[in-house]
Design an enzyme around this catalytic site. Structure first.
Site, PDB file in Angstrom:
ATOM      1  N   ASP A 190      -0.332  36.393  42.738  1.00  0.00           N
ATOM      2  CA  ASP A 190       0.948  36.397  42.025  1.00  0.00           C
ATOM      3  C   ASP A 190       2.069  36.099  43.019  1.00  0.00           C
ATOM      4  O   ASP A 190       1.816  35.811  44.198  1.00  0.00           O
ATOM      5  CB  ASP A 190       1.189  37.732  41.315  1.00  0.00           C
ATOM      6  CG  ASP A 190       1.897  37.549  39.981  1.00  0.00           C
ATOM      7  OD1 ASP A 190       3.020  37.000  39.975  1.00  0.00           O
ATOM      8  OD2 ASP A 190       1.333  37.942  38.946  1.00  0.00           O
ATOM      9  N   HIS A 261       3.883  31.782  38.751  1.00  0.00           N
ATOM     10  CA  HIS A 261       3.528  32.958  39.554  1.00  0.00           C
ATOM     11  C   HIS A 261       2.802  32.530  40.839  1.00  0.00           C
ATOM     12  O   HIS A 261       1.769  33.094  41.207  1.00  0.00           O
ATOM     13  CB  HIS A 261       2.666  33.929  38.738  1.00  0.00           C
ATOM     14  CG  HIS A 261       3.433  34.636  37.652  1.00  0.00           C
ATOM     15  ND1 HIS A 261       4.373  35.605  37.931  1.00  0.00           N
ATOM     16  CD2 HIS A 261       3.408  34.495  36.307  1.00  0.00           C
ATOM     17  CE1 HIS A 261       4.876  36.052  36.788  1.00  0.00           C
ATOM     18  NE2 HIS A 261       4.318  35.380  35.787  1.00  0.00           N
ATOM     19  N   GLU A 324       4.349  32.343  31.762  1.00  0.00           N
ATOM     20  CA  GLU A 324       5.683  32.462  32.367  1.00  0.00           C
ATOM     21  C   GLU A 324       5.899  31.422  33.472  1.00  0.00           C
ATOM     22  O   GLU A 324       6.220  31.756  34.605  1.00  0.00           O
ATOM     23  CB  GLU A 324       5.872  33.879  32.928  1.00  0.00           C
ATOM     24  CG  GLU A 324       5.815  34.963  31.865  1.00  0.00           C
ATOM     25  CD  GLU A 324       5.949  36.365  32.417  1.00  0.00           C
ATOM     26  OE1 GLU A 324       6.521  37.228  31.716  1.00  0.00           O
ATOM     27  OE2 GLU A 324       5.489  36.605  33.560  1.00  0.00           O
TER      28      GLU A 324
END
Length: 529
Positions: A190, A261, A324
């Site tokens: 991440d 990410h 995202e």
């Protein structure tokens, strides 16, 4: 008249047994369980008989548990007709490889199943024994025929925001196995840290595995410490954990995030981004604009990474994230805009679909499948991809209607980083939200809007434990247990066999087991009736 009296007597007896079975401390509750008269005395004179030697490793978990917690050893016998015996018989179920039969009579215990089923039968026995811990244990006679409702019974763990040791990850797996979960989703990369050794790219852990500080307190305060923080798992440690999980009949699904990410990876190898500039591993939480640029050099990097990951994790699925992913840098990137035109893509959402499709082709070429968060639906779903639906249930519904497999994981009630009490002043700091144990127990993973054919594409569900605000093991255990117990019953037990007050009654009997496992569980349920 006599026959009527006997019928009434039988019915009364059956009702009595049905009422008693709810007092058995079994979670998840078996789908078919009938109490019988009498009990089996488990003691140092008890022996076991194996019809198939390959099942010894499953029974060994029960034998080791008895030796450690009850102080005696169960030895082997070659005589299947002996009294005071545990007989393990290999039986394959055509319908469900995880099915098992468990019969406890006064003179013997009989376990029937394939390796999965025998293992789950042993977990059931461990729960029964735990309720009556002593040198000799009286086990109520009963007949259990059991199998899970869902194929994917999962729990997730984020080790990027905060890192957890190999020993704790094994403990996490132990808890999952006891409650008959079969999937562990390990979130390994991440923005805040890259946690898996990749030998071809050592900077991923040398640089990407460490950050210069960490956000502290509430997000809106934007406060940070300056303590270097990080860690990673070597490939040897990964292999150790994978082998450990396999022994517990748990498949590990690794997650390598892309295209978003990706800050930790870009901090190690800046050429992976659109800008190509050196950046630091993120200290704070949130969504960040530095993402992978869909260049050939990026895909070469990701294919190299995934090649090593595939060698470490033998399961069917590789989780590629897909959630995202901000598109601002792609909008400004000359290469990205040229690629959109070259591939006749509609927009940046189409570019993300192109990215996922290209990765899927590589993973499929290695005989594996990808699964991603529901954003991978945007711009068009890759041909063989499965979807993990976290933004509500819509993603899972859309996937099933497109004949793609889906795992349901909506924030409410499947995010265990949310508060489990409204009295948040007395709770450890959390990301927010309210997700109590009764909401978890009431969850039905199967969307009612799907028809019979579409329902076959819902694999099951999982809960996610994101660790932005979970700094240590005790805090993590507090967020996990007992909500995880509620989810285990959601995924294993038929809806018609579920009953929340009865579940709470059984759960209270598990506090001894939690204490024995040294689990720091949340105690809100103790005041419920």
């Amino acid at each position: 008249m006599k026959n009527t009296f006997l019928l009434v007597l039988v019915l009364i007896t059956q009702i009595s047994f049905a009422q008693q079975d709810s007092s058995l401390p079994l979670i998840p509750r078996p789908n078919e369980i009938t109490l019988q008269k009498g009990c089996f005395k488990l003691s140092e004179t008890t022996q076991y008989y194996l019809e198939d030697k390959s099942l010894l490793k499953e029974l060994d978990f029960f034998i080791a548990y008895i030796k450690k917690n009850n102080g005696f050893t169960i030895s082997e016998t070659k005589n299947p007709k002996q009294k005071n015996i545990i007989k393990v018989l290999k039986r394959k179920s055509k319908e469900n490889s995880e099915a098992y039969g468990l019969t406890i009579l006064q003179d013997q215990i009989s376990i029937k199943g394939d390796s999965n089923g025998v293992f789950y039968a042993c977990q059931t026995l461990i729960q029964l024994v735990n309720a009556r811990r002593s040198n000799a244990v009286d086990l109520a006679c009963l007949i259990v025929n059991d199998a899970p409702v869902y194929r994917w019974r999962g729990m997730h763990l984020d080790v990027c925001r905060h890192f957890f040791s190999v020993s704790f990850v094994k403990k996490y797996i132990d808890i999952l196995a006891l409650y008959k979960f079969n999937t562990f989703h390990w979130h390994l990369t991440d923005d805040q840290g890259w946690r898996i050794q990749i030998k071809k790219y050592p900077k991923l852990t040398e640089i990407g595995g460490w950050r210069k500080g960490t956000m502290v307190g509430k997000y809106d305060d934007h406060m940070y410490d300056t303590i270097r923080y990080g860690g990673f798992y070597t490939q040897a440690e990964i292999k150790e954990v994978v082998a450990y999980a396999q022994q517990k009949h748990i498949t590990i699904v690794p997650e390598i995030e892309m295209p978003g990410h990706a800050v930790a990876a870009i901090s190690a190898y800046p050429y992976l981004s659109c800008k190509g500039k050196q950046i630091d591993v993120e200290r704070g939480w949130g969504v960040f604009e530095d993402v992978f640029c869909p260049k050939d050099s990026t895909f070469k990097f990701l294919e190299d990474v995934l090649s090593e990951v595939l060698e470490l994790f033998p399961g069917k699925y590789i989780h590629i994230g897909g959630d995202e992913c901000p598109k601002e840098n792609w909008k400004k990137c000359e290469h990205c805009q040229m690629l959109i035109k070259k591939e006749h893509l509609k927009d940046e959402n189409g570019l993300q679909s192109y990215f996922i499709n290209r990765i899927e082709k590589f993973v499929n070429s290695k005989g594996r499948q990808i699964i991603g968060w529901d954003e991978i639906l945007e711009g068009g779903l890759a041909p063989n991809a499965s979807v993990m639906s976290w933004r509500g249930t819509e993603g899972g519904i859309a996937a099933a209607r497109q004949k793609h497999y889906a795992v349901m994981s909506p924030g409410k009630p499947c995010y265990f980083d949310h508060y489990q009490s409204r009295e948040i002043l007395y709770e450890p700091l959390s990301i927010g939200g309210y997700n109590p144990i009764d909401s978890v127990y009431a969850y039905n993973p199967m969307p009612g809007v799907l028809d019979t054919a579409e329902r076959n594409y819902i694999l099951g569900a999982q809960a996610n434990v994101w660790t932005e605000y979970i700094l240590n093991e005790k805090h993590l255990e507090y967020m996990l247990v007992p909500r995880m117990c509620a989810l285990s019953e959601v995924l294993w037990t038929e809806k018609s066999n579920k009953n929340y007050p009865d579940f709470i009654k059984r759960l209270k009997q598990h506090t001894k087991l939690f204490d024995q496992l040294q689990v720091n569980y949340a105690k809100h349920f103790l005041t419920q009736k």
